[in-house]
Design an enzyme around this catalytic site. Sequence first.
Site, mmCIF file in Angstrom:
data_model
loop_
_atom_site.group_PDB
_atom_site.id
_atom_site.type_symbol
_atom_site.label_atom_id
_atom_site.label_comp_id
_atom_site.label_asym_id
_atom_site.label_seq_id
_atom_site.Cartn_x
_atom_site.Cartn_y
_atom_site.Cartn_z
ATOM 1 N N ASP A 38 19.296 10.172 -57.421
ATOM 2 C CA ASP A 38 20.645 9.892 -57.413
ATOM 3 C C ASP A 38 20.787 8.844 -56.639
ATOM 4 O OD1 ASP A 38 21.382 12.037 -59.191
ATOM 5 O OD2 ASP A 38 21.428 13.423 -57.477
ATOM 6 N N ASP B 40 13.922 8.254 -54.702
ATOM 7 C CA ASP B 40 15.036 9.170 -55.010
ATOM 8 C C ASP B 40 15.622 8.998 -56.224
ATOM 9 O OD1 ASP B 40 16.875 11.418 -54.491
ATOM 10 O OD2 ASP B 40 18.295 9.725 -53.770
#
Length: 535
Positions: free
Chosen positions: A114, A112
């Site tokens: 963030d 991922d």
Amino acid sequence: MNGQNCCKDKHNCGPTKNLPVNHNPVAAAVTSHRHQIVGKNRGEESLAKSGRAFSSTAPQINNKTYLWARYNEMKRLVHDLIPPGVCNLLNPSTIYANNEVNLEEVDIYGFDYDYTLALYSSALDEMIYNKAREFLVQHYKYPEGIGKYDYIPNFATRGLHYDIQKGLLMKIDAFHYIQLGTVYRGLKPVPDDEVMKLYGGSNHVPLHQVSGFYGKGPKMKQFMDVFSIPEMTLLAAANDYFISNDIEYDPVHLYKDVSVSVKSIYCGNSLQTCFFALLLLSNCGVFLYFFSDKGMKYMVGKEWRDFFDVVIVQADKPHFFNDCVKPFRRLDSNGDLQWDRIKSLNKGQIYKQGNLVDFLKLTGWRGSKVFYFGDHLYSDLADLMLRHGWRTGAIVPELEVETKVVNTDQYAQSLTWLQALTGLLERMQMHRDPESKKVLQEWLKEREEAVTKNLFNPHFGSIFRTCHNPTYFSRRLCRFSDLYMASISCLLNYDLSYTFYPRRTPLQHEAPLWMDQLCTGCMKTPFLEEMAHIR
């Protein structure tokens, strides 16, 4: 010795050969002294049961004195067990295993963006709060007085639940019980008795009825990502304004409006993001979702795309994982959609949206050969582990701060004494005369006040534990992640053939001994033989 009875009343205090080889000498001395006391008490008990009574010239010790003697003895022992500095052993760069994982069996690594690849300063939380507060006042016409509420750093923690209809922010444990003392209406704590009344005389919340699998309501919302901290703070501030000024309002409307206000920050240009994407790296098969082009250029360089085989923008996670509706579409160099059918995912091309089913068909990447890392337990990890059998790694930035707390002498002393006091309460509860009950009540009060909450967040404590149980967040963390760590950089400490082994913690029925889990290992808790008569 050799398994023979050592007490005058024929009770077996336990053979010496059953003691652990590396038992603590202080504990052994205490245990030896204790055998004499316990033998005497049990002898007296057997005489009482027979109906006979004997007088003695020996001084009698009442139960109150006896209990406090045991208390003080345990207090001293706990202090002696933990010399200063002994617990400064936890490394914040450690990766913790919930499940056994052999990296040699992994072909594809996914990340991922963030709070996984990209970490942000605390200034971002304040900016999101300020922008959302401004949107709430200007767009939804909320009272301007809310604009006077500044952002409160460290007010909220990840994993909290929010009662949408009652406007209450709270911490819930793994068994769906509210931790009393952590319920807030606005910025003020709600008294425990009021909490009990609000929930029908119990602090239990039937989450299966009020909240869905992803913790999104309809009545109870769980905030699971780090970005939700400013949202919780704004909810608390807005609630506080209405309550303080005695203004009638609907908490449901407030929740929805704050949610939209925060989302407007992400969907608009406030964060200056370029686009969201899914990436695949050729040389070791790495892919990631939801990235910012500007962030990647900042961290990797302008030519960051050269490292990747496939780029997919606007993946729309978590729907990407469980919906089969949106097909992949190709974008040209100007970002315009093309109409050709996607038969393969090629390097140098940019694709939009799509879904995991088509992605698996096009790549052939399945099962435990794929390892995905993310910070959101629901959106990033749950579906991948449960539906597709991928390996998952949870990024928990809070581990770094919490590890520092756990490494302090204050925490070690508090936690060990809490464990010891709990053991004393369990073993001494058979004393039920009025004086003993008063002592036990004092201990119970101390046990509740001796919790380590204030060492972490002063309002809600650790994200991993309530007073005495794991949090609901911890339960989900163990369920949806094979590994968890403070940051993705922790992987740099391990080679690609490393195997992670989870520590075998005993189930309650597997642990014949009470053990205090210390940084230095486990040891036998004193006075254990007093429970040997329990069947």
